[in-house]
Motif scaffolding. Structure first.
Motif, PDB file in Angstrom:
ATOM      1  N   ASP A  57       0.670  -1.137  -0.007  1.00 45.61           N
ATOM      2  CA  ASP A  57      -0.033   0.030  -0.091  1.00 45.61           C
ATOM      3  C   ASP A  57       0.809   1.285   0.088  1.00 45.61           C
ATOM      4  N   ILE A  58       2.286   1.200  -0.127  1.00 41.45           N
ATOM      5  CA  ILE A  58       2.960   2.213  -0.034  1.00 41.45           C
ATOM      6  C   ILE A  58       2.619   3.447  -1.112  1.00 41.45           C
ATOM      7  N   ASP A  59       2.651   2.823  -2.204  1.00 41.40           N
ATOM      8  CA  ASP A  59       2.315   3.886  -3.459  1.00 41.40           C
ATOM      9  C   ASP A  59       0.908   4.515  -3.271  1.00 41.40           C
ATOM     10  N   LYS A  60      -0.141   3.763  -2.982  1.00 38.82           N
ATOM     11  CA  LYS A  60      -1.356   4.229  -2.792  1.00 38.82           C
ATOM     12  C   LYS A  60      -1.338   5.437  -1.599  1.00 38.82           C
ATOM     13  N   THR A  61      -0.654   4.894  -0.378  1.00 39.11           N
ATOM     14  CA  THR A  61      -0.462   5.923   0.435  1.00 39.11           C
ATOM     15  C   THR A  61       0.213   7.266   0.361  1.00 39.11           C
ATOM     16  N   LYS A  62       1.245   7.196  -0.359  1.00 40.15           N
ATOM     17  CA  LYS A  62       2.056   8.391  -1.029  1.00 40.15           C
ATOM     18  C   LYS A  62       1.044   9.204  -1.784  1.00 40.15           C
ATOM     19  N   GLN A  63       0.139   8.591  -2.643  1.00 38.07           N
ATOM     20  CA  GLN A  63      -0.927   9.429  -3.276  1.00 38.07           C
ATOM     21  C   GLN A  63      -1.767  10.249  -2.456  1.00 38.07           C
ATOM     22  N   VAL A  64      -2.134   9.480  -1.291  1.00 35.18           N
ATOM     23  CA  VAL A  64      -3.206  10.225  -0.377  1.00 35.18           C
ATOM     24  C   VAL A  64      -2.399  11.488   0.285  1.00 35.18           C
ATOM     25  N   MET A  65      -1.174  10.984   0.763  1.00 35.31           N
ATOM     26  CA  MET A  65      -0.270  12.102   1.353  1.00 35.31           C
ATOM     27  C   MET A  65      -0.066  13.311   0.428  1.00 35.31           C
ATOM     28  N   ASP A  66       0.322  13.083  -0.698  1.00 33.38           N
ATOM     29  CA  ASP A  66       0.611  14.070  -1.982  1.00 33.38           C
ATOM     30  C   ASP A  66      -0.708  14.829  -1.938  1.00 33.38           C
ATOM     31  N   TYR A  67      -1.709  14.240  -2.094  1.00 36.61           N
ATOM     32  CA  TYR A  67      -3.054  15.239  -2.158  1.00 36.61           C
ATOM     33  C   TYR A  67      -3.168  16.161  -0.874  1.00 36.61           C
ATOM     34  N   TYR A  68      -3.101  15.453   0.278  1.00 38.39           N
ATOM     35  CA  TYR A  68      -3.323  16.362   1.574  1.00 38.39           C
ATOM     36  C   TYR A  68      -2.066  17.639   1.484  1.00 38.39           C
ATOM     37  N   LYS A  69      -0.787  17.226   0.926  1.00 37.59           N
ATOM     38  CA  LYS A  69       0.134  18.038   0.685  1.00 37.59           C
ATOM     39  C   LYS A  69      -0.220  19.291  -0.230  1.00 37.59           C
ATOM     40  N   LYS A  70      -0.802  18.815  -1.300  1.00 37.17           N
ATOM     41  CA  LYS A  70      -1.304  20.006  -2.351  1.00 37.17           C
ATOM     42  C   LYS A  70      -2.547  20.662  -1.872  1.00 37.17           C
ATOM     43  N   VAL A  71      -3.349  20.193  -1.033  1.00 36.27           N
ATOM     44  CA  VAL A  71      -4.603  20.814  -0.536  1.00 36.27           C
ATOM     45  C   VAL A  71      -3.872  21.887   0.637  1.00 36.27           C
ATOM     46  N   LEU A  72      -3.119  21.310   1.673  1.00 37.47           N
ATOM     47  CA  LEU A  72      -2.916  21.870   2.836  1.00 37.47           C
ATOM     48  C   LEU A  72      -1.719  22.928   2.600  1.00 37.47           C
ATOM     49  N   VAL A  73      -0.907  22.736   1.824  1.00 32.96           N
ATOM     50  CA  VAL A  73       0.401  23.602   1.888  1.00 32.96           C
ATOM     51  C   VAL A  73       0.397  24.307   0.644  1.00 32.96           C
ATOM     52  N   LYS A  74      -0.169  24.006  -0.393  1.00 32.23           N
ATOM     53  CA  LYS A  74      -0.339  24.846  -1.543  1.00 32.23           C
ATOM     54  C   LYS A  74      -1.643  25.632  -1.657  1.00 32.23           C
ATOM     55  N   GLY A  75      -2.482  24.808  -1.071  1.00 28.50           N
ATOM     56  CA  GLY A  75      -3.826  25.704  -1.098  1.00 28.50           C
ATOM     57  C   GLY A  75      -4.860  25.546  -2.135  1.00 28.50           C
ATOM     58  N   GLY A  76      -4.337  24.406  -2.954  1.00 28.07           N
ATOM     59  CA  GLY A  76      -5.075  24.157  -4.247  1.00 28.07           C
ATOM     60  C   GLY A  76      -5.577  22.700  -3.931  1.00 28.07           C
ATOM     61  N   ARG A  77      -6.571  22.443  -5.121  1.00 29.52           N
ATOM     62  CA  ARG A  77      -7.322  21.079  -5.286  1.00 29.52           C
ATOM     63  C   ARG A  77      -7.027  20.688  -6.536  1.00 29.52           C
TER      64      ARG A  77
END
Length: 77
Positions: A57-77
């Motif tokens: 599940d590492i690749d799928k987990t990284k995908q979720v974490m990358d989404y969170y990073k995009k939304v929370l750090v960069k403020g985009g969706r």
């Protein structure tokens, strides 16, 4: 003052005060509630937080974490 940390691979990483960590995970839950997509949120909100991430599940987990990073750090969706 108590601190919250994460243990893995023989290392303990302090991450913040209990109330700060609670706010962090409350924020992740809020992002999940307003986002409609096919990401498996439980990989971060349950597996990573309470247990461990399975190797498969590492690749799928990284995908979720990358989404969170995009939304929370960069403020985009």
């Amino acid at each position: 003052m108590s601190m919250v940390g994460f243990c893995g691979g023989g290392l303990l990483q302090e991450s913040g005060k209990p109330d700060e960590i609670q706010i962090f995970f409350d924020t992740l839950n809020a992002v999940e509630q307003v986002t409609l997509n096919d990401l498996d949120w439980s990989l971060v909100l349950d597996r990573l937080y309470r247990r461990y991430v399975r190797f498969d599940d590492i690749d799928k987990t990284k995908q979720v974490m990358d989404y969170y990073k995009k939304v929370l750090v960069k403020g985009g969706r």
